[in-house]
Design a protein around this motif. Structure first.
Motif, PDB file in Angstrom:
ATOM      1  N   LEU A 385      -4.225   3.656   4.246  1.00 32.90           N
ATOM      2  CA  LEU A 385      -2.976   4.693   5.219  1.00 32.90           C
ATOM      3  C   LEU A 385      -1.979   2.682   5.632  1.00 32.90           C
ATOM      4  O   LEU A 385      -0.743   2.617   5.549  1.00 32.90           O
ATOM      5  N   LYS A 386      -2.963   1.975   5.160  1.00 32.62           N
ATOM      6  CA  LYS A 386      -1.773   0.552   5.639  1.00 32.62           C
ATOM      7  C   LYS A 386      -0.626   0.451   4.534  1.00 32.62           C
ATOM      8  O   LYS A 386       0.125  -0.018   5.189  1.00 32.62           O
ATOM      9  N   LYS A 387      -1.368   0.670   2.853  1.00 38.37           N
ATOM     10  CA  LYS A 387      -0.295   0.171   2.030  1.00 38.37           C
ATOM     11  C   LYS A 387       0.604   1.485   2.934  1.00 38.37           C
ATOM     12  O   LYS A 387       2.120   1.564   1.894  1.00 38.37           O
ATOM     13  N   LEU A 388       0.641   3.106   3.223  1.00 36.84           N
ATOM     14  CA  LEU A 388       1.516   3.822   3.028  1.00 36.84           C
ATOM     15  C   LEU A 388       2.259   2.970   4.030  1.00 36.84           C
ATOM     16  O   LEU A 388       3.838   3.745   3.981  1.00 36.84           O
ATOM     17  N   PHE A 389       2.023   2.682   5.361  1.00 37.31           N
ATOM     18  CA  PHE A 389       3.016   2.304   6.347  1.00 37.31           C
ATOM     19  C   PHE A 389       4.278   1.564   5.958  1.00 37.31           C
ATOM     20  O   PHE A 389       5.298   1.516   6.146  1.00 37.31           O
ATOM     21  N   GLY A 390       3.570   0.883   4.622  1.00 32.80           N
ATOM     22  CA  GLY A 390       4.309  -0.450   4.458  1.00 32.80           C
ATOM     23  C   GLY A 390       5.347   0.517   3.318  1.00 32.80           C
ATOM     24  O   GLY A 390       6.443  -0.143   3.548  1.00 32.80           O
ATOM     25  N   GLU A 391       5.335   0.726   2.286  1.00 29.05           N
ATOM     26  CA  GLU A 391       5.965   2.200   1.335  1.00 29.05           C
ATOM     27  C   GLU A 391       7.339   2.850   2.348  1.00 29.05           C
ATOM     28  O   GLU A 391       7.918   2.721   2.114  1.00 29.05           O
ATOM     29  N   TYR A 392       6.569   3.600   3.446  1.00 30.07           N
ATOM     30  CA  TYR A 392       7.502   4.525   3.594  1.00 30.07           C
ATOM     31  C   TYR A 392       8.467   3.945   5.433  1.00 30.07           C
ATOM     32  O   TYR A 392       8.591   4.020   5.635  1.00 30.07           O
ATOM     33  N   GLY A 393       8.041   2.093   5.254  1.00 29.75           N
ATOM     34  CA  GLY A 393       8.505   2.435   6.335  1.00 29.75           C
ATOM     35  C   GLY A 393       8.483   1.963   7.876  1.00 29.75           C
ATOM     36  O   GLY A 393       8.980   1.751   9.066  1.00 29.75           O
ATOM     37  N   ALA A 394       7.427   2.267   7.958  1.00 27.09           N
ATOM     38  CA  ALA A 394       6.699   2.260   9.548  1.00 27.09           C
ATOM     39  C   ALA A 394       6.571   0.443  10.156  1.00 27.09           C
ATOM     40  O   ALA A 394       5.736   0.031   9.760  1.00 27.09           O
ATOM     41  N   GLU A 395       7.620   1.017  11.475  1.00 27.93           N
ATOM     42  CA  GLU A 395       8.138  -0.352  11.853  1.00 27.93           C
ATOM     43  C   GLU A 395       5.982  -1.069  12.475  1.00 27.93           C
ATOM     44  O   GLU A 395       5.802  -0.102  13.274  1.00 27.93           O
ATOM     45  N   PRO A 396       6.181  -2.448  12.099  1.00 26.63           N
ATOM     46  CA  PRO A 396       4.661  -2.688  12.654  1.00 26.63           C
ATOM     47  C   PRO A 396       3.996  -2.599  13.745  1.00 26.63           C
ATOM     48  O   PRO A 396       3.361  -2.270  13.993  1.00 26.63           O
ATOM     49  N   TRP A 397       5.082  -2.335  14.504  1.00 28.40           N
ATOM     50  CA  TRP A 397       4.464  -2.785  16.456  1.00 28.40           C
ATOM     51  C   TRP A 397       4.602  -1.538  16.622  1.00 28.40           C
ATOM     52  O   TRP A 397       3.843  -1.141  17.832  1.00 28.40           O
ATOM     53  N   LEU A 398       4.296  -0.468  16.061  1.00 25.93           N
ATOM     54  CA  LEU A 398       4.287   0.890  16.536  1.00 25.93           C
ATOM     55  C   LEU A 398       3.659   1.457  15.625  1.00 25.93           C
ATOM     56  O   LEU A 398       2.997   2.960  16.039  1.00 25.93           O
ATOM     57  N   ARG A 399       2.508   1.386  14.985  1.00 24.89           N
ATOM     58  CA  ARG A 399       1.607   1.700  13.862  1.00 24.89           C
ATOM     59  C   ARG A 399       0.042   1.949  14.346  1.00 24.89           C
ATOM     60  O   ARG A 399      -0.228   2.633  14.023  1.00 24.89           O
ATOM     61  N   TRP A 400      -0.063   0.923  15.644  1.00 27.68           N
ATOM     62  CA  TRP A 400      -0.991   1.211  16.766  1.00 27.68           C
ATOM     63  C   TRP A 400      -0.942   2.454  16.857  1.00 27.68           C
ATOM     64  O   TRP A 400      -2.318   3.459  17.462  1.00 27.68           O
ATOM     65  N   CYS A 401       0.309   3.216  17.521  1.00 26.99           N
ATOM     66  CA  CYS A 401       0.145   4.548  18.213  1.00 26.99           C
ATOM     67  C   CYS A 401       1.260   5.646  17.251  1.00 26.99           C
ATOM     68  O   CYS A 401       1.645   6.704  18.063  1.00 26.99           O
ATOM     69  N   TRP A 402       1.066   5.657  16.089  1.00 30.25           N
ATOM     70  CA  TRP A 402       1.639   6.353  15.287  1.00 30.25           C
ATOM     71  C   TRP A 402       1.051   7.803  14.804  1.00 30.25           C
ATOM     72  O   TRP A 402      -0.520   7.672  14.665  1.00 30.25           O
ATOM     73  N   PRO A 403       1.088   8.864  15.315  1.00 29.40           N
ATOM     74  CA  PRO A 403       0.549  10.491  15.357  1.00 29.40           C
ATOM     75  C   PRO A 403       0.031   9.999  13.616  1.00 29.40           C
ATOM     76  O   PRO A 403       1.587  10.326  12.704  1.00 29.40           O
ATOM     77  N   LEU A 404      -1.307  10.975  13.824  1.00 33.32           N
ATOM     78  CA  LEU A 404      -1.561  11.280  12.274  1.00 33.32           C
ATOM     79  C   LEU A 404      -2.156  13.192  13.080  1.00 33.32           C
ATOM     80  O   LEU A 404      -2.726  12.729  13.304  1.00 33.32           O
ATOM     81  N   VAL A 405      -2.393  13.717  11.831  1.00 34.02           N
ATOM     82  CA  VAL A 405      -1.929  15.021  11.982  1.00 34.02           C
ATOM     83  C   VAL A 405      -3.390  15.174  10.856  1.00 34.02           C
ATOM     84  O   VAL A 405      -3.312  15.425   9.918  1.00 34.02           O
ATOM     85  N   ARG A 406      -4.661  15.831  11.423  1.00 27.48           N
ATOM     86  CA  ARG A 406      -5.479  16.917  10.590  1.00 27.48           C
ATOM     87  C   ARG A 406      -5.641  17.877  10.790  1.00 27.48           C
ATOM     88  O   ARG A 406      -5.417  18.629  12.445  1.00 27.48           O
ATOM     89  N   VAL A 407      -5.530  19.061  10.264  1.00 25.76           N
ATOM     90  CA  VAL A 407      -5.938  20.657  10.630  1.00 25.76           C
ATOM     91  C   VAL A 407      -7.540  20.556   9.999  1.00 25.76           C
ATOM     92  O   VAL A 407      -7.716  20.660   8.796  1.00 25.76           O
TER      93      VAL A 407
END
Length: 450
Positions: A385-407
């Motif tokens: 996920l850390k690599k994907l966050f960087g690839e897709y441009g997720a702002e570092p200051w929001l990654r701690w609260c970024w919603p990830l969805v599972r089913v």
């Protein structure tokens, strides 16, 4: 004395407002303003706000006086009591911040908060700011109008002399309360009013006129600076971001130092955020010069600046990072609160941006813990996920609260970034669209702004 003449040239502005709030201390000037408004605009939706700072033993009596007068005049009154603790700028400045916080909370969209500041107040303000080392914007004095919360602050008496307000009060037999702090020499404004200005007038009888002329000249210069800053902001490619805006850092650095300083002051004001304190330009330069892998920040009360991927971000205050629990949500359209204070929106949609989900199976929303691996649709395998966050441009200051969805224990999406295989809808296929609104910190940290 005609109340309409006292309020010129603001009558059209006052008539058009959905509501007029008067900052009503019970003193002479605010009493004159309230009386003039009631007389000149009898049909206007008028209300008063009295803030009790609790700093004087007579404060409760002043509040009672305001209540009695407003009741006699048929003007609705809101009384708010605040606790004032000395901070940056001293006790009077702390009281002012508390008072204006109340005003900002009460004034609604497009409504006006009216204060009774007049020309003599303007002279004192300019001189006080000069002694405090204020810049050009501060030395231009109080503006006639400015934003305040969801509405606007208007000073309709700013062109009037204090003597004219005194004449109006006598002519209409008005009664008011006197705050001894106004003449207290231990406060800078009281010292200016009682000692310094009379002394200057002995040498320069027209000193007040000269101070106001200088302030008007500086105001015109500030207006020109604002025009240049607005053009620079457009040239730097400003765009909207989550919780704020960004501009091209290289274009910003290419500006001269004075224009960078002007832009950093203009940008927050344009977006309804408090500007950084004096002297922040050196911190901004350090932020831009930091290593590419660093996550520098310049923060003050109400906003912050950050750098990421060649852009400079202006952000609303962010909540402090903390572990967040998972939540289970129904798989149907709606808006759902998240533990981090943000909100997840679920809507019907179709095509590759939508999710193909099993019917009646709850969505599990989780947050980063470390070690997660996800497989975005169209990729042959999973990645950290850390690599994907960087690839897709997720702002570092929001990654701690970024919603990830599972089913049913399987990864479905990182909301707003990518959908996981095999949950991505095909063209024309119906599903659910997820979007996310992060939270703004309701108790921002850092130095308090003016």
């Amino acid at each position: 004395m005609d109340a309409r003449l006292l309020l010129e040239p603001h009558l059209a502005r006052l008539t058009a407002a959905p509501r007029l709030w008067v900052a009503f201390s019970g003193g002479r000037d605010s009493t004159v303003l309230l009386h003039a408004l009631r007389s000149a605009l009898p049909a206007a939706p008028l209300a008063a706000i009295h803030v009790d700072h609790g700093l004087n033993p007579a404060a409760a009596r002043w509040a009672d006086h305001c209540a009695e007068l407003c009741a006699a005049w048929g003007v609705p009154l809101v009384v708010r009591r605040v606790a004032v603790a000395p901070g940056r700028g001293g006790l009077q400045q702390a009281a002012r911040r508390a008072r204006y916080q109340v005003f900002a909370e009460l004034v609604g969209r497009d409504e006006l908060l009216l204060t009774a500041h007049h020309r003599d107040d303007q002279v004192e303000t300019v001189l006080l700011r000069l002694l405090q080392g204020g810049g050009a914007r501060a030395l231009a004095g109080m503006p006639v109008e400015r934003p305040l919360g969801r509405g606007r602050l208007l000073r309709p008496l700013l062109a009037q002399e204090g003597a004219r307000l005194a004449e109006y009060a006598r002519a209409h037999g008005l009664a008011w309360v006197e705050d001894p702090a106004n003449r207290d020499l231990s406060f800078e404004r009281g010292f200016l009013r009682e000692r310094l200005l009379p002394l200057l007038e002995e040498r320069r009888p027209d000193v007040r006129r000269r101070i106001l002329a200088a302030a008007r000249s500086l105001g015109e210069a500030v207006a020109v600076v604002e025009e240049v800053a607005a053009a620079d902001l457009a040239a730097c490619g400003e765009r909207a971001e989550r919780l704020g805006w960004s501009l091209d850092a290289a274009a910003f650095v290419a500006l001269s130092a004075p224009r960078r300083r002007a832009l950093i002051g203009h940008w927050p004001r344009r977006r309804g955020l408090p500007p950084p304190p004096e002297g922040a330009s050196a911190e901004v330069d350090a932020l831009l010069a930091a290593r590419c892998d660093a996550r520098p920040e310049v923060a003050w009360r109400g906003a912050s600046l950050r750098r990421y991927r060649g852009r400079l971000y202006l952000l609303s205050p962010l909540p402090p990072p903390r572990p967040l629990p998972a939540v289970r949500l129904p798989p149907r359209p709606g808006e759902y609160p998240l533990p981090g204070g943000g909100r997840l929106r679920v809507a019907a949609g179709e095509g590759p941006g939508a999710l193909r989900l099993p019917p009646d199976v709850p969505l599990e929303v989780v947050f980063r813990r470390g070690g997660e691996r996800l497989q975005p649709a169209g990729r042959p395998g999973s990645a950290p996920l850390k690599k994907l966050f960087g690839e897709y441009g997720a702002e570092p200051w929001l990654r701690w609260c970024w919603p990830l969805v599972r089913v049913e224990g399987r990864w479905v999406a990182a909301v707003g970034l990518f959908t996981c295989a095999p949950y991505q809808c095909a063209a024309g296929e119906s599903g659910l669209l997820l979007s996310w609104e992060p939270a703004v910190d309701e108790h921002p940290r850092g130095p308090e702004g003016d």
